[in-house]
Design a protein around this motif. Sequence first.
Motif, short mmCIF file in Angstrom:
data_model
loop_
_atom_site.label_atom_id
_atom_site.label_comp_id
_atom_site.label_asym_id
_atom_site.label_seq_id
_atom_site.Cartn_x
_atom_site.Cartn_y
_atom_site.Cartn_z
N GLY A 241 -13.69 -1.11 -140.07
CA GLY A 241 -14.54 -1.15 -138.89
C GLY A 241 -13.72 -1.07 -137.62
N TRP A 242 -12.67 -1.88 -137.54
CA TRP A 242 -11.87 -1.87 -136.30
C TRP A 242 -11.08 -0.58 -136.17
CZ3 TRP A 242 -13.02 -4.17 -132.19
CH2 TRP A 242 -13.61 -5.44 -132.21
N GLY A 243 -10.61 -0.05 -137.28
CA GLY A 243 -9.91 1.23 -137.21
C GLY A 243 -10.81 2.29 -136.61
N MET A 244 -12.07 2.26 -137.05
CA MET A 244 -13.04 3.22 -136.54
C MET A 244 -13.27 2.99 -135.05
SD MET A 244 -16.72 3.79 -138.20
CE MET A 244 -17.79 2.61 -137.43
N MET A 245 -13.36 1.73 -134.63
CA MET A 245 -13.58 1.44 -133.22
C MET A 245 -12.41 1.95 -132.36
SD MET A 245 -16.32 -0.22 -132.24
CE MET A 245 -16.08 -1.47 -130.97
N TYR A 246 -11.20 1.71 -132.81
CA TYR A 246 -10.04 2.16 -132.04
C TYR A 246 -10.00 3.68 -131.96
CZ TYR A 246 -7.67 -2.35 -131.51
OH TYR A 246 -7.32 -3.61 -131.13
N TYR A 247 -10.57 4.34 -132.97
CA TYR A 247 -10.59 5.80 -132.95
C TYR A 247 -11.64 6.31 -131.97
CZ TYR A 247 -11.69 10.52 -134.57
OH TYR A 247 -11.94 11.85 -134.62
N ILE A 248 -12.85 5.75 -132.09
CA ILE A 248 -13.98 6.41 -131.45
C ILE A 248 -14.16 6.00 -130.00
CG2 ILE A 248 -15.68 4.71 -132.23
CD1 ILE A 248 -16.39 8.34 -132.47
N VAL A 249 -13.86 4.74 -129.69
CA VAL A 249 -14.17 4.29 -128.32
C VAL A 249 -13.36 5.07 -127.27
CG1 VAL A 249 -13.96 2.32 -126.76
CG2 VAL A 249 -15.11 2.06 -128.95
N PRO A 250 -12.06 5.27 -127.45
CA PRO A 250 -11.34 6.07 -126.45
C PRO A 250 -11.86 7.51 -126.38
CG PRO A 250 -9.82 4.90 -127.88
CD PRO A 250 -11.17 4.75 -128.48
N ILE A 251 -12.34 8.04 -127.48
CA ILE A 251 -12.88 9.40 -127.44
C ILE A 251 -14.12 9.43 -126.57
CG2 ILE A 251 -14.01 11.17 -128.81
CD1 ILE A 251 -12.21 10.50 -131.10
N LEU A 252 -15.00 8.45 -126.77
CA LEU A 252 -16.25 8.46 -126.02
C LEU A 252 -16.00 8.18 -124.55
CD1 LEU A 252 -18.57 6.55 -128.50
CD2 LEU A 252 -18.56 8.98 -128.00
N LEU A 253 -15.06 7.27 -124.27
CA LEU A 253 -14.81 6.91 -122.87
C LEU A 253 -13.81 7.85 -122.22
CD1 LEU A 253 -14.62 3.02 -123.15
CD2 LEU A 253 -16.39 4.36 -122.05
N LYS A 254 -13.21 8.71 -123.01
CA LYS A 254 -12.21 9.66 -122.51
C LYS A 254 -11.07 8.96 -121.79
CE LYS A 254 -15.20 13.69 -122.21
NZ LYS A 254 -16.47 13.05 -122.56
N LYS A 255 -10.64 7.83 -122.33
CA LYS A 255 -9.45 7.19 -121.77
C LYS A 255 -8.81 6.33 -122.86
CE LYS A 255 -12.05 3.46 -119.57
NZ LYS A 255 -12.58 2.93 -118.35
N PRO A 256 -7.55 6.02 -122.70
CA PRO A 256 -6.89 5.27 -123.78
C PRO A 256 -7.32 3.82 -123.82
CG PRO A 256 -5.37 5.63 -121.97
CD PRO A 256 -6.61 6.37 -121.62
N ILE A 257 -6.99 3.17 -124.93
CA ILE A 257 -7.24 1.73 -125.07
C ILE A 257 -6.48 1.00 -123.97
CG2 ILE A 257 -6.61 -0.21 -126.56
CD1 ILE A 257 -9.07 1.05 -127.55
#
Lengths: 492, 215
Positions: A241-257
Amino acid sequence: MNESDQATAAEPRHEDLVDERLVRWYFLAALLYLGVSMTGGLLMALQLVHWNPLNGIEIFSPGRWRFIHTNAVAYGFLANAFLGMLHWTVPRLTLHRVGSVKLSYFIFGAWQVIVLSTAAAFIVGPTLQAQPWVANLTASLQIPFSLGAQGIEWGETPFWIDPVALLGLVLVGVNFMVPIAKAKGPLYVTLWYFMAMFVWTPLTYAMGNFLPEYMVPGVNAGAVGGLFIHDLVGLFVTPLGWGMMYYIVPILLKKPIWSHGLSLVGFWGLAFFYPLQGIHHFLYTPIPMFLQYHAVISTIAVEFVVATVVINFIGTLWGDGRMIVTNLPLRWFYTGMIYYFITCFQCALQVTLTFQKLIHFTDWVVGHAHLVMFGVFSMWIFGFMTYLFPRLLNRPWYSRNLCEWHFWLSASGVFIMFLDLGLAGVFQGYYWAALFPWDVSVNGSQPFWVVRVFAGLMMFGGFLCFVYNLWKTYRGYAPAAATAPAPAVAPA
Amino acid sequence: MFESKGGVLFLAGVGFFVLAFLFNGVIPMLMFRDMPEQTAEQVVNPRLMYQFTELSRRYPESFRTAFGEPTEENCAQALRLGRQVYLGEGCWHCHSQFVRPVSNESLRFGEVSQPIEYQNELQRPVMFGTRRVGPDLSRQGGRHANDWHAVHFFRPKTLLPDSPMPEYPWLFEGDPSKPNQRGLALITYVQWLGSWLDSYPYYEELQDFEREDDL
Ligand code: HEM
């Protein structure tokens, strides 16, 4: 992420990396099992409120369907959905294909066989148990020879399926470790979680399904069983779950963690503290007390780690909060994350021995389980599916409204269920401690159980909206390709 | 190390897992290694034999087809099968099998559970349970008579109209007075629970079959 952002023309094309058909198949299988699982949950919920329409029919025994309920969720829904997710994310992050696509298809098929035969065994196994040859084998080999469920919560998979399932898990790891091993340069956070999970899951599975069954009896088996249920959530579902979050959230927000340091703290804190807590599922059992204290303390410790992860994601979102309103997948992810924080905060309280006196054995725990399994991980998966299906089917969602309905019914349904069962648990705990006759606690729970049925129906309704929407998107909708931006290697 | 493949795979993956297993698994195993594990034959006790024999008198035909004579070996067989039924029907998701030292549980159920009680074949995997929709069963033996259990399993609502416990008519041949092999085994198993303790409920006084032939 960085690797893929820098994708150039020389780098592999998306079509060569990801087998989209496989991702689709995995997601569809996942949704099918989710439907089955929810039906099982509803059956049990109806049994408790005396509305079971299938009373007294052997193959619909609520006890047997409760196994289906939890196992279809873990091995049918979550495992399939996450495998689909891995087939999309890992090749795109590493820029290498999975070890072998043939193996992927084989695993897909084998896994469905495993899940279906597990379900079949739960239903018919207990009926066949009374055969003389079973009794003879049990007596001569001195092993528990159950054709149906095995006596470990969430590890009920019958003992004759266990080795096959374990082999499947190992193969999954091998297949995905090939691209990861080939990847050069520093690895992205997502891949830490995935890599660790490829090691943890088979180890956890082997530990939980073999040791208490064949080697360790009694109280020790309880300790190992507690570790198993705990690790299955924490070392299988959570890292995915967290691996997926780290992948997808920066993609959607278009910025790094927001903070790489906090990502490190989050991963290593989880890896260290999470597995230490198994015994907290069996507090006040005859398991030695100092081990129970140790489990309690590490549970409280992990809540601090969780807080850092949540802070990191809030930091990432900072400044773009409005996107939660407009961007549906993002809303799924952040709602799930808020629920995650609530569950973990609740965990830090309920794990204390003071709370345990009251709420252990009650519906409080069931509410907690639904919030974390449905409210967090299933909701993240729904977010990911909401994001991915238009790309997999090459067309936008048939109806944004239905997507909204899916979200609101699921998010509010599960939260109502959580509040309702939490309250029910407090009542049950006091009824018991006050030494009322047992029926008082059962009758006192009725209103809460009725609410639970309806909350469950809301979740089920949300699911139906999603399935209908998907079907319409797939079938009736004009297949004018390229209405959605075709996914390039660089995640849009 | 913290971001390398080796670090993640071996330190986080294998290392921390093993560390946790040492704490949560190996320590209790070492602590209890001197407690021998008993077999089903060894846990058969006179109180249980009383109930088993009672079953053979009360349901003679069903009992003969299922187990033949009420011997200790057959009783052990019945325990094993009964446990499997308990497992397969999911009783353990609604009933726990341990009495905690808190929340007045010892007043409600009986003595607080001890590790030694679980060192036997029938607790592999252990049936602690995590949820109590119904009461704890680890002190159940002798609380109710065999025929009470038969009627209760056949249709709990006959005895307790508000009971949410499911019906198990498939453990009978159509009638609560005709339990089949699985039904008899399950009753035996439930009567076994707690029968090893010094304190035994004696709700129903044990009678001597030899003298009371009109049973
Ligand atoms: C239609 C919606 C659902 C309903 C009505 C429902 C109902 C239930 C019921 C009645 C139980 C047994 C509780 C007990 O032993 O007292 C249960 C257990 C459980 N359910 Fe659900 N459920 C639903 C959906 C889900 C979903 C979607 C998930 C996970 C993604 C889930 C995860 C679980 C888990 C993990 C447990 C075990 C709880 C424990 O043993 O503490 N449920 N559910």
